[in-house]
Write a protein that holds these residues in place. Structure first.
Motif, short mmCIF file in Angstrom:
data_model
loop_
_atom_site.label_atom_id
_atom_site.label_comp_id
_atom_site.label_asym_id
_atom_site.label_seq_id
_atom_site.Cartn_x
_atom_site.Cartn_y
_atom_site.Cartn_z
N THR A 46 0.86 -1.20 0.00
CA THR A 46 0.00 0.00 0.00
C THR A 46 0.89 1.24 0.00
N PHE A 47 1.97 1.17 -0.76
CA PHE A 47 2.98 2.22 -0.75
C PHE A 47 3.34 2.60 -2.19
N PRO A 48 2.34 2.96 -3.00
CA PRO A 48 2.67 3.31 -4.39
C PRO A 48 3.40 4.64 -4.49
N PRO A 49 4.27 4.88 -5.46
CA PRO A 49 4.54 3.98 -6.59
C PRO A 49 5.62 2.94 -6.31
N PHE A 50 6.08 2.83 -5.06
CA PHE A 50 7.13 1.84 -4.76
C PHE A 50 6.56 0.43 -4.72
N ASP A 51 5.48 0.28 -3.98
CA ASP A 51 4.93 -1.06 -3.77
C ASP A 51 3.41 -1.00 -3.84
N THR A 52 2.88 -1.72 -4.82
CA THR A 52 1.43 -1.67 -5.01
C THR A 52 0.98 -2.97 -5.69
N THR A 53 -0.28 -3.02 -6.09
CA THR A 53 -0.76 -4.17 -6.86
C THR A 53 -1.33 -3.67 -8.17
N ASN A 54 -1.15 -4.44 -9.24
CA ASN A 54 -1.69 -4.01 -10.54
C ASN A 54 -3.12 -4.50 -10.72
N LYS A 55 -3.67 -4.25 -11.91
CA LYS A 55 -5.08 -4.61 -12.18
C LYS A 55 -5.34 -6.09 -11.98
N ASP A 56 -4.33 -6.90 -12.24
CA ASP A 56 -4.51 -8.35 -12.09
C ASP A 56 -4.25 -8.83 -10.67
N GLY A 57 -4.03 -7.88 -9.77
CA GLY A 57 -3.82 -8.25 -8.37
C GLY A 57 -2.40 -8.70 -8.07
N GLU A 58 -1.49 -8.53 -9.07
CA GLU A 58 -0.10 -8.93 -8.83
C GLU A 58 0.67 -7.80 -8.16
N LEU A 59 1.66 -8.18 -7.35
CA LEU A 59 2.51 -7.16 -6.71
C LEU A 59 3.31 -6.45 -7.79
N ASP A 60 3.32 -5.14 -7.70
CA ASP A 60 3.88 -4.33 -8.78
C ASP A 60 4.42 -3.03 -8.18
N GLY A 61 5.29 -2.35 -8.90
CA GLY A 61 5.79 -1.06 -8.42
C GLY A 61 7.26 -0.88 -8.78
N PHE A 62 7.77 0.29 -8.41
CA PHE A 62 9.17 0.60 -8.67
C PHE A 62 10.09 -0.44 -8.02
N ASP A 63 9.80 -0.77 -6.76
CA ASP A 63 10.64 -1.77 -6.06
C ASP A 63 10.63 -3.12 -6.76
N MET A 64 9.44 -3.52 -7.24
CA MET A 64 9.32 -4.83 -7.89
C MET A 64 10.10 -4.84 -9.21
N ASP A 65 9.97 -3.74 -9.98
CA ASP A 65 10.70 -3.65 -11.24
C ASP A 65 12.21 -3.62 -11.00
#
Ligand code: GLN
Length: 259
Positions: A46-65
């Motif tokens: 719950t920390f976008p844009p670092f850590d969030t979930t995308n439309k498909d519910g997958e973990l996504d964000g700057f940190d994930m990339d």
């Protein structure tokens, strides 16, 4: 060949074969387990844009990339798992996660005692978020009858607890998610929220109108990846991979993508 020697030979052969079969079986199991064992990258989404979930519910964000790019460079097999923020360091310590990638401030003595941090990848700091029509202009305007919210286990969470202890605010409202903090603010349950500047700004860019950021950045934070204390091997790989993606221009591309 004497029949007794023959018997011994056959017996020995049988044992050797049996042993080698069990040996193979076991070896196969463990090696397939090893190749299937991915490094668990823990985050709090719950920390976008670092850590969030995308439309498909997958973990996504700057940190994930960032982690994906580093993992590719270093040949690491990774998977992402979601935790509450205050469960991230315990997960590393218990071996339930290998890496924390969660916009975690590494300028924190208490954390440094518990985990090892990689090189830092982003500078940040805490700010005050209030409702658009609030008269609060900075933390100096906090009063002993005010309630302030922040996320449990974060630097903001620690700051409001300190303010409460000092009697500078009435209540430190600790929430598991940043979204929940903002909801409290919009509903008027708290007068202010303490949040990391880049995350507060990203929120305002997406949802302008109801809230604003006031005052100056209150401290100097630097985000880094965390690993279990003493896991030098993994830390080195993270640092090497990070250097490589900075050199290749991938890091700048990701910054542009997310900020
Ligand atoms: N930067 C803050 C900290 O490290 C908050 C991080 C977060 O909420 N993900 O405590």
């Amino acid at each position: 060949m004497k029949s007794i020697t023959k018997k011994v030979l056959i017996f020995t052969l049988a044992i050797v074969t049996a042993l080698s079969f069990t040996g193979c079986g076991k070896k196969d199991d463990s090696s397939s387990e090893k190749s299937a064992k991915k490094l668990v990258v823990a985050t709090e989404p719950t920390f976008p844009p670092f850590d969030t979930t995308n439309k498909d519910g997958e973990l996504d964000g700057f940190d994930m990339d960032l982690m994906k790019a580093i993992a590719k460079d270093q040949n690491l097999d990774i998977e992402f798992k979601s935790f509450e923020f205050d469960a991230l360091i315990p997960a590393l310590k218990a071996g339930n996660a290998d890496i924390v990638a969660a916009g975690m401030n590494s300028n924190d003595g208490e954390r440094k005692k518990q985990v090892d941090f990689s090189k830092t990848y982003c500078d940040a700091g805490l700010v005050v978020m209030v409702k658009k029509d609030s008269k609060i202009k900075s933390i100096k305007d906090f009063k002993s009858n005010m309630k302030v919210a922040s996320q449990t286990g974060t630097s903001g969470g620690k700051l409001i607890e300190k303010l409460k202890k000092q009697g500078k605010i009435a209540d430190a409202v600790s929430m598991k998610k940043f979204d929940a903090c903002v909801l409290q603010l919009i509903n008027g349950d708290v007068e202010a929220v303490i949040i990391d500047k880049p995350v507060g700004e990203a929120y305002l860019a997406k949802k302008p109108g109801k809230t604003k950021i006031v005052g100056k950045t209150m401290n100097a934070e630097a985000y880094a990846f965390a690993v279990k204390k003493g896991n030098k091997d993994l830390l080195e790989k993270l640092n090497k991979g990070f250097e490589a993606i900075k050199k290749s221009g991938e890091f700048d591309k990701l910054k542009k993508k997310w900020f």
